[in-house]
Design an enzyme around this catalytic site. Structure first.
Site, short mmCIF file in Angstrom:
data_model
loop_
_atom_site.label_atom_id
_atom_site.label_comp_id
_atom_site.label_asym_id
_atom_site.label_seq_id
_atom_site.Cartn_x
_atom_site.Cartn_y
_atom_site.Cartn_z
CG ASN A 97 -0.21 0.19 2.50
OD1 ASN A 97 0.90 -0.27 2.70
ND2 ASN A 97 -0.83 0.92 3.40
CB CYS A 146 2.42 4.32 4.32
SG CYS A 146 1.72 5.96 4.12
CD GLU A 179 0.81 0.79 6.15
OE1 GLU A 179 -0.40 1.09 6.12
OE2 GLU A 179 1.68 1.43 5.53
#
Length: 747
Positions: A279, A281, A283
């Site tokens: 995704n 960011c 994580e």
């Protein structure tokens, strides 16, 4: 379900109320607010608890579960990701924050992905893409006899398309773009953000393989492979590629890195294919056409006053909230209406959830444990290990009530005779920038960016935000005073305030007080007990070197992280040459006694287009150790005399730079020189009066213009919030505003 008569009023702090009113409360046709905090959380609680009615063997009834969900959210112990708060119980009903879409190697597949991304962004989500399947630039396209334009050209289309979508005035989704390190166009990808403003709606990461990292270690070449036919197209020296990757991360923070083989070793359903992207960011690694529902536990709410260390953590209450959180997130899967049928099928097949944490820095403050200490790392592993183990237990109990996730039989858990579980993954450390403002706690597992900061509110009023645990500690130590608060507000940190007790200065550290290695160690400690990955930024001061980033990248590989994001303060909008007047004077004195520097064999730089009265001029500035070293100016389609002038000015400026003359002195000498054909240029206030004036503009814009707010002076970012004009901070892999909760990645 109607609100019970005894439902308590929800008290939120001023900053949280601003955020909720602007981004979360339901609005009417005339943009009027239709709910307050109590209404919002009751809407969410009842919508999610209502899914319990589908399961006749559930240990909960919907009504009492709704109250339990309401209480755990309004006590700020647990919050789901933003789309759930915004959309649960509404007609939209899209409750997930993160998605991954495949990008196939045909025009039809590429533009299907653009369309699907637009649908996801419109519904409130962010998207991750791997462009590794696309054939390289200039390779043959069999169906047309033409040549391919390559991943970067299509990445630009995705960036433009998603930039246009503003999701109901609440969220602007972000993107992650990933390319494998063995793709033939990898060097162009690594350099994609050399010019600021390029791909500004994308985070970029290079997918590194184990073979590549071994080749870096041995200083060997590695093959580049055309994904269309699996044929080798050439070789690159792995160490040189790694060095350029590090250099570009030093310059702008992009690209980051993900360790692709490590991610796929932890893939719980490998029979469904490889994970190729995350995704926005970083994580949440996901399969193509997969989404994940995230939520975070506020660790600061589990502190027991009067006790120390592990005994000061309320483990039993934490266990209760973990189990509620797992049930909540599993219900979100059933309640969510996804924008694509393929996503619906994959989400329900694997039922991945991501339970994480926020308020970690606050908990350490309460325990008087320095963030940059082995004690903090030990506690991190204890806490996250507990959350992961209890989360798995909660998923196991749900499997007994509801059955395991449908793909369980072919998962790694069945082969290991583990489970059965309701969810293929349970834990993720996600960004919580907006959620932490609502909950009144620190973001994720990040240290604070500032102990105090000032923000401007209506009519020029200045409001000082102070971390409450820091304020109380000062009062307990008899150190509190308005004058001290003002001083801390100016600096953001007490690290250099020797008149304060040493224990306070050791415990109440901020992001820039902490050596980068401790940022990375903390990320690794949480990663050890997290199913998915960890959103965390390794913050570095502006003076950090390329060597510092190289060590961080290599340490991330050695310590088992699944990826890493670095951010050198100030690198996004200006390359600050000096940190203060004294350093400037020392540098100038040193330069005056230094001979002309010799040119290294390998230098890196950027090229800026400038419109002049003689045509388009391309100014290339190469740098050594982050400082300008040489300048080349070329003008196309102009006479030989003009070309000669441009070349001569570039050579003289280069000689001055290599002789130690400061940038501002060079700019002072050549800025404003008039010519016979001045022109106006977009982005420049006024005219480009001549060739030397154009070169001066490029150098000044790149190296000298440092419009720095109080946030920026504190190391709190160099870009400004488009909503409130406060300084943005870079944490958890994304730029966000601590004043109004604007974020480029959602939260």
């Amino acid at each position: 379900m109607k609100q019970p008569a005894d439902l308590p009023i929800v008290h939120v702090n001023q900053n949280a109320e601003i955020v909720l009113a602007k981004r979360y409360y339901r609005k009417g046709a005339a943009a009027e607010t239709l709910e307050d905090a109590r209404g919002l959380f009751w809407r969410v609680a009842t919508a999610i608890a209502g899914e319990e009615r589908k399961y006749k063997h559930s240990s909960w009834k919907a009504d009492p579960l709704a109250r339990a969900f309401f209480d755990v959210m309004t006590e700020w112990k647990f919050l789901p990701n933003s789309p759930t708060l915004m959309n649960a119980g509404t007609d939209l009903g899209q409750l997930s924050a993160c998605f991954v879409l495949p990008v196939g190697d045909s025009i039809e597949e590429i533009f299907d992905a653009v369309k699907h991304a637009a649908m996801i962004h419109k519904s409130g989500g962010g998207t991750g893409f791997s462009f590794s399947r696309l054939r390289p630039k200039d390779s043959r396209v069999g169906s047309t006899g033409g040549v391919a334009s390559g991943p970067l050209s299509f990445l630009r289309i995705f960036n433009t398309a998603t930039e246009q979508i503003k999701q109901g005035g609440t969220r602007r989704g972000a993107n992650m773009g990933i390319l494998r390190v063995d793709h033939p166009d990898i060097m162009e990808f690594i350099r994609a953000k050399e010019r600021e403003g390029e791909f500004n709606n994308f985070n970029l990461s290079v997918a590194l393989t184990e073979d590549f990292m071994k080749a870096v270690e041995k200083d060997e070449e590695y093959p580049l492979v055309n994904p269309a036919n699996k044929e080798e197209t050439g070789h690159l020296n792995a160490r040189e590629v790694f060095e350029i990757l590090v250099q570009k991360a030093w310059e702008s923070g992009d690209p980051g890195i993900v360790f692709l083989d490590r991610i796929n070793r932890d893939n719980p359903t490998p029979d469904q294919g490889e994970m190729e992207s995350t995704n926005p960011c970083g994580e949440q690694p996901l399969l193509p056409y997969e989404a994940c529902n995230l939520g975070s536990i506020n660790l600061a709410k589990f502190f027991i006053p009067g006790k120390e260390g592990e005994e000061a953590v309320d483990w039993e209450e934490l266990r209760r909230v973990i189990h509620l959180g797992v049930r909540f997130l599993d219900n979100v899967i059933d309640a969510s209406r996804f924008p694509l049928e393929a996503i619906t099928q994959n989400v329900h097949n694997n039922r991945k959830i991501g339970l994480g944490v926020m308020g970690w820095a606050d908990l350490l403050f309460l325990l008087r444990i320095p963030y940059n200490s082995q004690e903090a790392l030990n506690l991190a592993q204890k806490v996250m290990g507990f959350i992961n183990e209890e989360g798995r237990m909660g998923s196991k109990l749900l499997a007994k009530e509801r059955g395991p996730f449908p793909a369980y039989a072919t998962s790694v858990f069945a082969k290991r005779e583990q489970g059965p579980y309701r969810n293929a993954t349970v834990t993720t450390i996600a960004p919580t920038g907006t959620l932490s403002i609502i909950a009144g706690c620190s973001s994720g597992i990040e240290p604070l960016f500032a102990l105090c900061f000032a923000r401007n509110v209506m009519d020029g009023e200045r409001l000082v935000e102070v971390n409450p645990h820091f304020e109380q500690a000062l009062k307990d130590a008899g150190c509190y005073s308005p004058k001290l608060m003002e001083a801390v507000t100016q600096k953001g940190s007490i690290h250099a305030m020797d008149h304060l007790p040493e224990e306070l200065r050791e415990v109440f550290v901020t992001a820039m007080d902490i050596e980068p290695i401790w940022h990375l160690k903390m990320q690794a400690a949480f990663q050890d007990y997290t199913d998915n990955a960890v959103s965390k930024t390794v913050n570095l001061s502006n003076s950090a070197t390329v060597d510092d980033i190289r060590r961080i990248y290599w340490m991330a590989y050695e310590q088992g992280c699944k990826g890493v994001t670095v951010y050198r303060d100030g690198c996004k909008s200006t390359q600050v040459l000096y940190t203060g007047d004294s350093e400037k004077k020392e540098a100038a004195a040193e330069a005056s006694n230094r001979p002309v520097r010799h040119r290294p064999d390998l230098v890196y730089g950027f090229t800026q287009k400038v419109n002049t009265g003689h045509g388009l001029m391309y100014v290339t500035i190469n740098e050594v150790e982050g400082r300008p070293f040489e300048v080349f100016a070329t003008i196309g389609k102009s006479g030989r005399s003009t070309t000669a002038k441009a070349e001569a000015i570039g050579r003289l400026v280069s000689l001055a730079l290599r002789s130690g003359i400061e940038v501002e002195e060079i700019v002072r000498q050549i800025k404003g020189i008039g010519g016979e054909a001045p022109v106006f240029m977009q982005g420049k206030q006024g005219q480009v009066q001549s060739i030397p004036d154009g070169i001066a503009w490029v150098m000044e814009n790149r190296y000298l213009k440092a419009h720095r707010s109080v946030h920026e002076q504190n190391g709190l970012g160099t870009q400004h919030c488009p909503d409130c004009d406060e300084g943005l901070v870079f944490q958890e892999g994304c730029l966000m505003c601590p004043a109004c909760a604007f974020t480029r990645c959602g939260g």
